[in-house]
Design an enzyme around this catalytic site. Structure first.
Site, PDB file in Angstrom:
ATOM      1  N   ASN A  64      -0.983  -1.529  -7.580  1.00  0.00           N
ATOM      2  CA  ASN A  64      -2.225  -0.790  -7.816  1.00  0.00           C
ATOM      3  C   ASN A  64      -2.401  -0.553  -9.318  1.00  0.00           C
ATOM      4  O   ASN A  64      -1.505  -0.041  -9.981  1.00  0.00           O
ATOM      5  CB  ASN A  64      -2.168   0.540  -7.051  1.00  0.00           C
ATOM      6  CG  ASN A  64      -3.469   1.299  -7.098  1.00  0.00           C
ATOM      7  OD1 ASN A  64      -4.006   1.570  -8.171  1.00  0.00           O
ATOM      8  ND2 ASN A  64      -3.988   1.639  -5.937  1.00  0.00           N
TER       9      ASN A  64
ATOM     10  N   HIS B  33      -6.519  -2.285  -5.924  1.00  0.00           N
ATOM     11  CA  HIS B  33      -5.408  -1.766  -5.128  1.00  0.00           C
ATOM     12  C   HIS B  33      -4.258  -2.770  -5.202  1.00  0.00           C
ATOM     13  O   HIS B  33      -4.441  -3.899  -5.662  1.00  0.00           O
ATOM     14  CB  HIS B  33      -5.861  -1.584  -3.669  1.00  0.00           C
ATOM     15  CG  HIS B  33      -6.738  -0.388  -3.446  1.00  0.00           C
ATOM     16  ND1 HIS B  33      -7.115   0.049  -2.200  1.00  0.00           N
ATOM     17  CD2 HIS B  33      -7.297   0.467  -4.336  1.00  0.00           C
ATOM     18  CE1 HIS B  33      -7.871   1.132  -2.317  1.00  0.00           C
ATOM     19  NE2 HIS B  33      -8.018   1.401  -3.608  1.00  0.00           N
TER      20      HIS B  33
ATOM     21  N   GLU C 271      -2.759  -4.595  -2.966  1.00  0.00           N
ATOM     22  CA  GLU C 271      -3.000  -5.856  -2.249  1.00  0.00           C
ATOM     23  C   GLU C 271      -4.029  -6.711  -2.985  1.00  0.00           C
ATOM     24  O   GLU C 271      -3.898  -7.941  -3.051  1.00  0.00           O
ATOM     25  CB  GLU C 271      -3.505  -5.566  -0.826  1.00  0.00           C
ATOM     26  CG  GLU C 271      -2.557  -4.729   0.019  1.00  0.00           C
ATOM     27  CD  GLU C 271      -2.805  -3.220  -0.116  1.00  0.00           C
ATOM     28  OE1 GLU C 271      -3.217  -2.764  -1.211  1.00  0.00           O
ATOM     29  OE2 GLU C 271      -2.566  -2.509   0.877  1.00  0.00           O
TER      30      GLU C 271
ATOM     31  N   CYS D 291      -5.684   0.023   3.160  1.00  0.00           N
ATOM     32  CA  CYS D 291      -6.930   0.757   3.398  1.00  0.00           C
ATOM     33  C   CYS D 291      -7.956  -0.208   3.992  1.00  0.00           C
ATOM     34  O   CYS D 291      -7.692  -1.400   4.145  1.00  0.00           O
ATOM     35  CB  CYS D 291      -7.442   1.329   2.075  1.00  0.00           C
ATOM     36  SG  CYS D 291      -8.118   0.056   0.979  1.00  0.00           S
TER      37      CYS D 291
ATOM     38  N   CYS E 196      -8.782  -3.324   1.620  1.00  0.00           N
ATOM     39  CA  CYS E 196      -7.743  -4.355   1.616  1.00  0.00           C
ATOM     40  C   CYS E 196      -7.627  -4.995   2.999  1.00  0.00           C
ATOM     41  O   CYS E 196      -7.447  -6.213   3.114  1.00  0.00           O
ATOM     42  CB  CYS E 196      -6.414  -3.761   1.172  1.00  0.00           C
ATOM     43  SG  CYS E 196      -6.489  -3.129  -0.525  1.00  0.00           S
TER      44      CYS E 196
ATOM     45  N   ASP F 165      -8.034   8.004  -5.095  1.00  0.00           N
ATOM     46  CA  ASP F 165      -7.756   6.673  -4.556  1.00  0.00           C
ATOM     47  C   ASP F 165      -8.218   6.524  -3.119  1.00  0.00           C
ATOM     48  O   ASP F 165      -8.680   5.471  -2.714  1.00  0.00           O
ATOM     49  CB  ASP F 165      -6.249   6.375  -4.637  1.00  0.00           C
ATOM     50  CG  ASP F 165      -5.977   4.897  -4.834  1.00  0.00           C
ATOM     51  OD1 ASP F 165      -6.530   4.330  -5.778  1.00  0.00           O
ATOM     52  OD2 ASP F 165      -5.248   4.299  -4.022  1.00  0.00           O
TER      53      ASP F 165
END
Ligand SMILES: [Zn+2]
Length: 144
Positions: free
Chosen positions: A39, A50, A52, A77, A80, A140
């Site tokens: 991240n 992020h 990913e 999330c 992602c 976030d």
């Protein structure tokens, strides 16, 4: 410890040491590491970077994601997870989902296999971060 998850944890720690959010990710294809990432929302002032997303960005264009797995120290999330579904990444291995439940059901409903390792090391890393930087974490996950 799964060696790929260990790499993801190392990435998360790198992010934390840079003043960012400790979430790391690794993309594996045919049993080999294609890319790692973490991240960088704080470091790059980029809300969509992020762990990913940074990892997939670092991988560049790899063609098919058919034989890939993506590792993340935290349950992905919806952003992602949406990318994982869109790219047809068949398997996601996560460090934990205790501190953030993420979008597991969404991914599973689209045929993605999700494995939650529920690792104390990952839980402690996030709990420590959330306790020390609650405002960064709330930003976030859009809990402002
Ligand atoms: Zn995400």
């Amino acid at each position: 410890m799964d060696k790929f998850m260990q790499l993801a944890i190392d990435e998360a720690k790198k992010g934390r040491s840079e003043g960012g959010i400790p979430i790391g990710s690794v993309l594996v294809k045919d049993g080999k590491v294609i890319a790692t990432g973490h991240n960088k929302r704080v470091q790059e002032n980029n809300p969509i970077l992020h762990g990913e997303m940074d990892c997939l960005n670092n991988a560049g264009r790899i063609g098919s994601y058919r034989n890939t797995m993506i590792y993340s120290t935290l349950m992905p999330c919806y952003m992602c997870a949406g990318t994982i579904v869109q790219f047809k990444i068949p398997k996601v291995i996560v460090g934990e989902s205790k501190t953030f439940s993420g979008a597991r059901e969404f991914m599973e409903s689209h045929g993605v296999e999700v494995v939650d390792l529920n690792l104390p090391e990952c839980i402690e890393m996030m709990e420590d971060f959330i306790q020390k930087k609650p405002e960064l974490w709330d930003e976030d996950i859009m809990e402002l």
